[in-house]
Design a protein around this motif. Structure first.
Motif, PDB file in Angstrom:
ATOM      1  N   ALA A  74       0.704  -1.004  -0.246  1.00  0.00           N
ATOM      2  CA  ALA A  74       0.227   0.079   0.094  1.00  0.00           C
ATOM      3  C   ALA A  74       1.073   1.373   0.332  1.00  0.00           C
ATOM      4  O   ALA A  74       1.842   1.203   0.510  1.00  0.00           O
ATOM      5  CB  ALA A  74      -1.020   0.011   1.112  1.00  0.00           C
ATOM      6  N   PRO A  75       0.454   2.556  -0.492  1.00  0.00           N
ATOM      7  CA  PRO A  75       1.200   3.359  -0.283  1.00  0.00           C
ATOM      8  C   PRO A  75       1.631   4.023   0.989  1.00  0.00           C
ATOM      9  O   PRO A  75       0.584   4.056   1.704  1.00  0.00           O
ATOM     10  CB  PRO A  75       0.532   4.755  -0.861  1.00  0.00           C
ATOM     11  CG  PRO A  75      -0.884   3.837  -1.711  1.00  0.00           C
ATOM     12  CD  PRO A  75      -0.950   2.243  -1.296  1.00  0.00           C
ATOM     13  N   SER A  76       2.648   4.396   1.242  1.00  0.00           N
ATOM     14  CA  SER A  76       2.966   4.927   2.183  1.00  0.00           C
ATOM     15  C   SER A  76       2.961   6.396   2.532  1.00  0.00           C
ATOM     16  O   SER A  76       3.608   6.737   4.059  1.00  0.00           O
ATOM     17  CB  SER A  76       4.772   4.837   2.559  1.00  0.00           C
ATOM     18  OG  SER A  76       5.424   5.084   1.598  1.00  0.00           O
ATOM     19  N   ASP A  77       2.381   7.051   1.648  1.00  0.00           N
ATOM     20  CA  ASP A  77       1.824   8.450   2.481  1.00  0.00           C
ATOM     21  C   ASP A  77       0.520   8.681   3.861  1.00  0.00           C
ATOM     22  O   ASP A  77      -0.001   8.379   3.010  1.00  0.00           O
ATOM     23  CB  ASP A  77       1.094   9.348   1.160  1.00  0.00           C
ATOM     24  CG  ASP A  77       1.415  10.822   1.283  1.00  0.00           C
ATOM     25  OD1 ASP A  77       1.067  11.327   0.694  1.00  0.00           O
ATOM     26  OD2 ASP A  77       2.261  11.468   1.809  1.00  0.00           O
ATOM     27  N   ALA A  83      -6.014  12.449   5.235  1.00  0.00           N
ATOM     28  CA  ALA A  83      -6.442  13.953   4.920  1.00  0.00           C
ATOM     29  C   ALA A  83      -8.054  13.472   4.212  1.00  0.00           C
ATOM     30  O   ALA A  83      -9.156  13.656   4.105  1.00  0.00           O
ATOM     31  CB  ALA A  83      -5.967  14.321   3.665  1.00  0.00           C
ATOM     32  N   SER A  84      -7.747  11.821   3.196  1.00  0.00           N
ATOM     33  CA  SER A  84      -8.812  11.310   2.565  1.00  0.00           C
ATOM     34  C   SER A  84     -10.320  10.593   3.271  1.00  0.00           C
ATOM     35  O   SER A  84     -11.110  10.467   2.932  1.00  0.00           O
ATOM     36  CB  SER A  84      -8.159  10.902   1.243  1.00  0.00           C
ATOM     37  OG  SER A  84      -7.817   9.520   1.709  1.00  0.00           O
ATOM     38  N   ALA A  85      -9.513   9.758   4.158  1.00  0.00           N
ATOM     39  CA  ALA A  85      -9.387   9.088   5.332  1.00  0.00           C
ATOM     40  C   ALA A  85     -11.157  10.682   6.170  1.00  0.00           C
ATOM     41  O   ALA A  85     -12.363  10.204   6.344  1.00  0.00           O
ATOM     42  CB  ALA A  85      -9.200   8.112   6.310  1.00  0.00           C
ATOM     43  N   ILE A  88     -13.845  11.639   3.508  1.00  0.00           N
ATOM     44  CA  ILE A  88     -14.683  10.648   3.242  1.00  0.00           C
ATOM     45  C   ILE A  88     -15.942  10.658   5.182  1.00  0.00           C
ATOM     46  O   ILE A  88     -17.062  10.705   4.676  1.00  0.00           O
ATOM     47  CB  ILE A  88     -14.521   9.631   3.874  1.00  0.00           C
ATOM     48  CG1 ILE A  88     -13.663   9.674   1.737  1.00  0.00           C
ATOM     49  CG2 ILE A  88     -15.591   8.172   2.923  1.00  0.00           C
ATOM     50  CD1 ILE A  88     -12.846   8.275   2.140  1.00  0.00           C
ATOM     51  N   LEU A  89     -15.576  11.245   6.060  1.00  0.00           N
ATOM     52  CA  LEU A  89     -15.669  11.033   7.378  1.00  0.00           C
ATOM     53  C   LEU A  89     -16.604  12.152   7.606  1.00  0.00           C
ATOM     54  O   LEU A  89     -17.537  11.548   7.506  1.00  0.00           O
ATOM     55  CB  LEU A  89     -14.625  11.271   8.263  1.00  0.00           C
ATOM     56  CG  LEU A  89     -14.164   9.429   9.106  1.00  0.00           C
ATOM     57  CD1 LEU A  89     -13.402   9.488   9.929  1.00  0.00           C
ATOM     58  CD2 LEU A  89     -15.670   8.115   9.410  1.00  0.00           C
ATOM     59  N   ARG A  90     -16.220  13.506   6.824  1.00  0.00           N
ATOM     60  CA  ARG A  90     -17.188  14.243   6.996  1.00  0.00           C
ATOM     61  C   ARG A  90     -18.338  14.434   5.760  1.00  0.00           C
ATOM     62  O   ARG A  90     -19.879  15.239   6.324  1.00  0.00           O
ATOM     63  CB  ARG A  90     -16.263  15.767   6.311  1.00  0.00           C
ATOM     64  CG  ARG A  90     -15.909  16.133   7.936  1.00  0.00           C
ATOM     65  CD  ARG A  90     -14.885  17.678   7.198  1.00  0.00           C
ATOM     66  NE  ARG A  90     -13.408  16.567   7.434  1.00  0.00           N
ATOM     67  CZ  ARG A  90     -12.967  17.395   5.820  1.00  0.00           C
ATOM     68  NH1 ARG A  90     -12.912  17.741   4.992  1.00  0.00           N
ATOM     69  NH2 ARG A  90     -11.307  16.558   5.768  1.00  0.00           N
ATOM     70  N   ASP A  91     -18.182  14.057   4.845  1.00  0.00           N
ATOM     71  CA  ASP A  91     -19.306  13.804   4.104  1.00  0.00           C
ATOM     72  C   ASP A  91     -20.315  12.751   4.721  1.00  0.00           C
ATOM     73  O   ASP A  91     -21.116  12.804   4.629  1.00  0.00           O
ATOM     74  CB  ASP A  91     -18.796  12.830   2.953  1.00  0.00           C
ATOM     75  CG  ASP A  91     -17.709  13.864   1.644  1.00  0.00           C
ATOM     76  OD1 ASP A  91     -18.018  14.754   1.992  1.00  0.00           O
ATOM     77  OD2 ASP A  91     -16.946  13.529   0.645  1.00  0.00           O
TER      78      ASP A  91
END
Length: 133
Positions: A74-77, A83-85, A88-91
């Motif tokens: 998986a990407p290590s960033d 930030a993307s998680a 999604i939670l805010r949406d």
């Protein structure tokens, strides 16, 4: 011979085969300490098409002497992932007061629905026993 005994013997043979493969890999690693090329993770788009269980699965012992291929990582960033998680939670986040009122409405709806069903059952039994005589 019972099925359980056959399964146990088959499992023992698989474990023995896996141990032999591990011994061969250890011998190969001790013989030729070649420099290992770093594995670059695939783009994030490729990871979504591969199920998680396939990404995290260890290599399967094969009867051939081919070198197993490492599973993609998986990407290590971590910052971008976090930030993307959070986005999604805010949406999908619901205000607590709204959720509380929705739960109350749902409970009342189920209560009155059950009350109507009980009343219909009592009425059906009353008419059945009154007209059944």
């Amino acid at each position: 011979m019972s099925d359980r005994l056959q399964q146990l013997r088959r499992q023992r043979a698989l474990v023995a085969e896996h141990l032999a493969w591990l011994d061969r890999e250890i011998d190969r690693a001790l013989e030729a300490p070649a420099p290992v090329e770093p594995i670059t993770p695939p783009p994030a788009d490729d990871l979504t098409s591969v199920p998680f269980s396939m990404r995290a699965a260890p290599p399967v012992a094969a009867k051939s002497s081919a070198t197993p291929v490492a599973a993609p990582r998986a990407p290590s960033d971590d910052a971008a992932t976090a930030a993307s998680a959070d986005a999604i939670l805010r949406d999908y986040q619901v205000e607590p007061d709204t959720m509380k009122s929705d739960v109350k409405k749902g409970c009342l709806l189920y209560f009155f629905g059950a009350l109507v069903l009980v009343a219909l059952g009592v009425a059906a039994l009353y008419f059945f026993f009154q007209h059944g005589r």
